[in-house]
Write a protein that holds these residues in place. Structure first.
Motif, PDB file in Angstrom:
ATOM      1  N   VAL A 106      28.991 -45.987 -21.067  1.00 54.58           N
ATOM      2  CA  VAL A 106      29.755 -45.633 -22.268  1.00 54.58           C
ATOM      3  C   VAL A 106      28.818 -44.838 -23.162  1.00 54.58           C
ATOM      4  CG1 VAL A 106      31.055 -46.456 -24.267  1.00 54.58           C
ATOM      5  CG2 VAL A 106      31.120 -47.749 -22.098  1.00 54.58           C
ATOM      6  N   VAL A 107      29.227 -43.647 -23.516  1.00 58.21           N
ATOM      7  CA  VAL A 107      28.446 -42.812 -24.424  1.00 58.21           C
ATOM      8  C   VAL A 107      29.328 -42.464 -25.613  1.00 58.21           C
ATOM      9  CG1 VAL A 107      27.080 -40.728 -24.724  1.00 58.21           C
ATOM     10  CG2 VAL A 107      27.148 -41.854 -22.483  1.00 58.21           C
ATOM     11  N   ILE A 150      25.891 -51.768 -16.683  1.00 55.15           N
ATOM     12  CA  ILE A 150      26.670 -50.980 -17.637  1.00 55.15           C
ATOM     13  C   ILE A 150      25.794 -50.764 -18.865  1.00 55.15           C
ATOM     14  CG2 ILE A 150      28.721 -50.920 -19.122  1.00 55.15           C
ATOM     15  CD1 ILE A 150      30.044 -52.874 -17.101  1.00 55.15           C
ATOM     16  N   THR A 151      25.749 -49.541 -19.343  1.00 57.66           N
ATOM     17  CA  THR A 151      25.020 -49.262 -20.575  1.00 57.66           C
ATOM     18  C   THR A 151      25.944 -48.624 -21.600  1.00 57.66           C
ATOM     19  OG1 THR A 151      24.298 -47.024 -19.968  1.00 57.66           O
ATOM     20  CG2 THR A 151      22.887 -48.878 -19.262  1.00 57.66           C
ATOM     21  N   THR A 158      22.188 -34.267 -22.478  1.00 59.95           N
ATOM     22  CA  THR A 158      21.794 -35.577 -23.008  1.00 59.95           C
ATOM     23  C   THR A 158      22.702 -36.668 -22.452  1.00 59.95           C
ATOM     24  OG1 THR A 158      20.944 -34.566 -25.042  1.00 59.95           O
ATOM     25  CG2 THR A 158      21.411 -36.918 -25.113  1.00 59.95           C
ATOM     26  N   VAL A 159      23.996 -36.392 -22.418  1.00 62.78           N
ATOM     27  CA  VAL A 159      24.951 -37.368 -21.872  1.00 62.78           C
ATOM     28  C   VAL A 159      24.698 -37.584 -20.387  1.00 62.78           C
ATOM     29  CG1 VAL A 159      27.392 -37.808 -21.395  1.00 62.78           C
ATOM     30  CG2 VAL A 159      26.701 -36.906 -23.631  1.00 62.78           C
ATOM     31  N   CYS A 189      23.576 -41.045 -18.102  1.00 63.04           N
ATOM     32  CA  CYS A 189      24.300 -41.529 -16.929  1.00 63.04           C
ATOM     33  C   CYS A 189      23.397 -41.671 -15.706  1.00 63.04           C
ATOM     34  CB  CYS A 189      25.447 -40.584 -16.591  1.00 63.04           C
ATOM     35  SG  CYS A 189      26.740 -40.515 -17.857  1.00 63.04           S
ATOM     36  N   SER A 190      22.153 -41.245 -15.815  1.00 62.87           N
ATOM     37  CA  SER A 190      21.249 -41.232 -14.671  1.00 62.87           C
ATOM     38  C   SER A 190      20.528 -42.563 -14.506  1.00 62.87           C
ATOM     39  CB  SER A 190      20.213 -40.117 -14.839  1.00 62.87           C
ATOM     40  OG  SER A 190      19.290 -40.439 -15.872  1.00 62.87           O
ATOM     41  N   ASP A 191      19.919 -42.752 -13.340  1.00 59.51           N
ATOM     42  CA  ASP A 191      19.135 -43.961 -13.097  1.00 59.51           C
ATOM     43  C   ASP A 191      17.942 -44.046 -14.038  1.00 59.51           C
ATOM     44  OD1 ASP A 191      20.818 -44.807 -11.094  1.00 59.51           O
ATOM     45  OD2 ASP A 191      19.613 -43.983  -9.460  1.00 59.51           O
TER      46      ASP A 191
END
Length: 260
Positions: A137-138, A178-179, A234-235, A239-241
């Motif tokens: 979630v951003v 989930i972040t 940035t988004v 979403c990356s590891d």
């Protein structure tokens, strides 16, 4: 910058038929995600935008209309798509006025679109992410989520609220894959901002460069706009590891504004 590591993921970006939202959608699509564009309109050009994005990046893209001022439509957007691996809460509006003169209907609309919509979409998306075992979630906040300006009471309140919602969401998902993070841009060069420059030049009798440096970017120490591509990258990073342990925080893309 990023390989197609988001193949098989579905990203929903609210308020994404122009500006920052569209820039984010492009970068997510380039990284391989299937994209759902959204706005309040339902025009042929909205659906053509989705088709062009799909052709450019070789991913599935569709456009879904939803009014982010209405809780049922916010929730219905996520339900209609049926899957949400990446949720970017970007929809927002603005109004400027002193508090005594601030129209109550404008306050209600800004709080609904800029803050409440993110709660409603997140509430539906989190169970989907939990079922998939992964999610991002951003929330697109603002430098005004960390500081304030006069005459922007509703916008500042909403963006501060987005930062708080981000922290709560992160705590509730901390033991899952989930972040949730908030991106806090300063001034970003969007078509809407670009369109304001000629009139501002006339108003202040300044050159384009003078308007940008001394009026529009008065509070942005770099004296340069952020770009929609930088916002998108940035988004994608979040979403990356590499960002798997970044959660519940804010990332400023503001040329030093909030360092003052």
């Amino acid at each position: 910058m990023f390989e197609r590591f988001l193949d098989g993921k579905t990203a929903i970006v609210t308020g994404s038929n122009s500006g920052i939202g569209l820039g984010i959608a492009h970068r997510l699509a380039r990284a391989g995600a299937e994209i759902v564009l959204n706005s309040i309109t339902d025009r042929p050009e909205d659906h053509a935008l989705a088709q062009n994005l799909a052709e450019e990046h070789g991913v599935n893209v569709r456009y879904v209309r939803a009014d982010m001022s209405k809780a049922s439509e916010c929730r219905g957007l996520i339900e209609q798509v049926g899957r949400c691996d990446i949720l970017v809460n970007n929809a927002g509006i603005q109004h400027v006025a002193p508090i005594p003169d601030f129209p109550s209907e404008k306050w209600d609309a800004i709080i609904a679109i800029n803050l409440s919509s993110a709660f409603h979409t997140t509430a539906v998306a989190l169970p989907m992410m939990r079922s998939a075992g992964w999610g991002r979630v951003v929330n697109i906040a603002s430098a005004h989520g960390l500081t304030a300006s006069a005459f922007k009471s509703a916008y500042v309140a909403a963006k501060h609220g987005i930062v708080g919602l981000t922290k709560v969401t992160a705590l509730e998902t901390a033991r899952e894959h989930i972040t949730c993070n908030a991106v806090c841009p300063g001034y970003v060069l969007t078509p809407l901002v670009e369109a304001q420059i000629p009139d501002t030049m006339k108003e202040y009798n300044m050159t384009r460069d003078e308007v940008i440096r001394n009026v529009m970017l008065e509070r942005q120490p770099s004296k340069e706009f952020a770009t929609v591509e930088q916002m998108g990258d940035t988004v994608v990073f979040l979403c990356s590891d590499a960002a798997a342990q970044i959660t519940g925080t804010t990332i400023s893309v503001d040329g030093g504004w909030t360092a003052l």
